[in-house]
Design an enzyme around this catalytic site. Structure first.
Site, PDB file in Angstrom:
ATOM      1  N   CYS A 134      33.394  11.569  25.709  1.00 54.68           N
ATOM      2  CA  CYS A 134      32.486  11.005  24.705  1.00 54.68           C
ATOM      3  C   CYS A 134      33.267  10.200  23.673  1.00 54.68           C
ATOM      4  O   CYS A 134      33.887  10.767  22.771  1.00 54.68           O
ATOM      5  CB  CYS A 134      31.695  12.128  24.030  1.00 54.68           C
ATOM      6  SG  CYS A 134      30.667  11.550  22.677  1.00 54.68           S
ATOM      7  N   CYS A 137      31.997  10.539  20.054  1.00 53.71           N
ATOM      8  CA  CYS A 137      32.353  11.804  19.388  1.00 53.71           C
ATOM      9  C   CYS A 137      33.834  11.845  19.008  1.00 53.71           C
ATOM     10  O   CYS A 137      34.180  12.385  17.964  1.00 53.71           O
ATOM     11  CB  CYS A 137      32.090  13.000  20.313  1.00 53.71           C
ATOM     12  SG  CYS A 137      30.595  12.903  21.295  1.00 53.71           S
ATOM     13  N   ASP A 138      34.695  11.323  19.868  1.00 54.55           N
ATOM     14  CA  ASP A 138      36.122  11.611  19.714  1.00 54.55           C
ATOM     15  C   ASP A 138      37.037  10.418  19.428  1.00 54.55           C
ATOM     16  O   ASP A 138      38.245  10.606  19.243  1.00 54.55           O
ATOM     17  CB  ASP A 138      36.637  12.324  20.988  1.00 54.55           C
ATOM     18  CG  ASP A 138      35.940  13.655  21.202  1.00 54.55           C
ATOM     19  OD1 ASP A 138      35.554  14.268  20.194  1.00 54.55           O
ATOM     20  OD2 ASP A 138      35.770  14.078  22.359  1.00 54.55           O
TER      21      ASP A 138
END
Ligand code: NAP
Length: 314
Positions: A134, A137-138
Site C-alpha cells: 500500500c 499507507c506507507d
C-alpha cells in the site's frame, strides 16, 4: 427473535457501499458487513482520476467517506465482523460471522480481492519491515530512500508515480519487456525522471534481519542473478509488489459457482448460481475492475435482490 434482514452485503468497498445505498434507498432492511477497514482496495489508492465526477485531487479515502455517508443517510446499517461460514441452502440465508450469526432474505457478496504476493523467500517475513502493498499507507516511511515496485500493470505504474513524491528513486521491476498497464499511464511513467525500469526481471529473494537490506533479482532472458544492497547511509529501501489481486472467496467454495482461480460467476444481473445470492465488484468474473464498474455492479445487484425478494417472500 433474531433479526431478519432483507439484504446483507458482505464487503464495504465501492461495490458493497453502492449496493447498500441502493438497497437502503429502496427501503430494504440492509446490513453491510466489513471485516476490516471500510473502503476495500480503493482506500489504498491515492488518486482516483477516472471515476466520473471525481474532483481533482480526489483520493480513495475521500471518495469512500462520501459513499459511506450516503449509504448511511438512506438507513443502511454497518457492522464490523468477519464472515467465517455461510449457509445458502435454505430460502433464508445464514451468514456466520466471528461475532454473530446473521440471517437475510438475499445476500450480496462484494468482498473484493486482496493483493497477491510475489511468493519469494523473505517476502512474508519482511512485510511491514520494508515490504508493503500500500503506497498510500506507507510511502512516507521511504522519504529520501530507494524503492522497487514489482509488476507492470496499472497499479504498479500508478503507485510508482505516487512513490516518486517521497522516494529518491523508484525502479519498476517487470518480468517481461513490455508493460501491461494502459498506454496513457505508461506515457506518464516514462516521462517521470525519478522512475527507472528493470526489464525481464523477477525477484528471487528478499533479505534482511528485521528490516529489508537486500533484494535478489534474476534476469529471465540471461539467467543472470544480481543482488542489490541498501545504500550504507540509508540502511534499507522499500519493496512494493503490485502483481495483481486474489478474490476473497474462500468462504464460498462449494457454496456457489466459482472459477478455478476463485472468481464468482454471475449473470448480467449479478445473480450467482444460488437463487437469492448475488455478487458485485472485483470478486466476480469481469473484464474491467474499476471503481466505476464496482459501483455499477452494486446498484444492479441491489435492484436484482429487491426483485428477487418481491417474487419469493410475502
Ligand atoms: P494486473 O493488471 O493483473 O497486473 C499485474 C502485473 O504484475 C502484471 O504486469 C504481471 O506481469 C505482474 N505479475 C503478476 N504476477 C507476478 C509475479 N509473481 N512476479 C512478478 N510480476 C508478476 O494487476 P493490477 O495492475 O493490480 O490491476 C488490476 C486491475 O485493476 C486491472 O484490471 C487494472 O486495469 C485495474 N486498475 C486500474 C487502474 C486505473 O485505471 N487507474 C489503476 C489500478 C488498477 P505480466 O504483465 O507479465 O502478466
Amino acid at each position: 427473535m433474531e433479526k431478519l434482514y432483507d439484504v446483507i452485503i458482505i464487503g464495504a468497498g465501492p461495490a458493497g457501499l453502492a449496493a447498500g445505498l441502493y438497497a437502503a434507498r429502496a427501503k430494504m432492511k440492509t446490513l453491510i458487513l466489513e471485516k476490516d477497514k471500510t473502503g476495500g482496495q480503493i482506500v489504498t489508492t491515492n488518486e482516483v482520476a477516472n471515476y466520473p465526477g471525481s474532483i481533482q485531487n480526489a483520493t480513495g479515502p475521500s471518495l469512500i467517506a462520501r459513499m459511506v455517508e450516503q449509504a448511511e443517510e438512506f438507513g443502511a446499517e454497518r457492522k464490523k465482523d468477519t464472515v467465517i461460514d455461510v449457509d445458502f441452502t435454505e430460502k433464508v440465508k445464514v451468514i456466520k460471522g466471528e461475532k454473530e450469526v446473521y440471517k437475510s432474505k438475499a445476500v450480496i457478496i462484494a468482498s473484493g480481492a486482496t493483493p497477491k504476493q510475489i511468493g519469494c523467500p523473505g517476502e512474508k517475513e519482511l512485510i511491514g519491515k520494508g515490504v508493503s502493498y500500500c503506497a498510500t499507507c506507507d510511502a512516507d516511511f521511504f522519504t529520501g530512500l530507494e524503492v522497487f515496485v514489482i509488476g507492470g500493470g496499472d497499479s504498479a505504474l500508478e503507485e510508482a508515480m505516487y512513490l516518486t513524491k517521497f522516494a529518491k528513486k523508484v525502479t519498476i521491476v517487470h518480468r517481461r519487456d513490455e508493460l501491461r498497464a494502459a498506454k496513457s499511464i505508461q506515457e506518464k511513467a516514462f516521462k517521470n525522471e525519478k522512475i527507472d525500469f528493470m526489464w525481464d526481471t523477477v525477484v528471487e529473494e528478499i533479505k534482511g534481519d528485521g528490516i529489508v537490506e537486500a533484494i535478489v533479482f534474476k534476469n529471465k532472458k540471461t539467467g543472470k542473478i544480481t543482488e542489490y544492497h541498501a545504500d550504507e547511509n540509508d540502511g534499507t529501501f522499500g519493496i512494493f509488489p503490485f502483481v495483481g489481486y486474489k478474490p476473497q472467496s474462500d468462504v464460498y467454495k462449494g457454496k456457489i459457482e466459482l472459477t478455478d482461480d476463485g472468481y464468482v460467476i454471475t449473470d448480467a444481473d449479478m445473480r450467482t448460481s444460488v437463487a437469492g445470492v448475488f455478487a458485485a465488484g472485483d470478486i466476480r468474473v469481469k473484464s474491467l475492475r474499476q471503481v466505476v464498474t464496482a459501483t455499477a455492479d452494486g446498484a444492479i445487484a441491489a435492484v436484482a435482490a429487491e426483485k428477487y425478494i418481491e417474487n419469493h417472500f410475502d
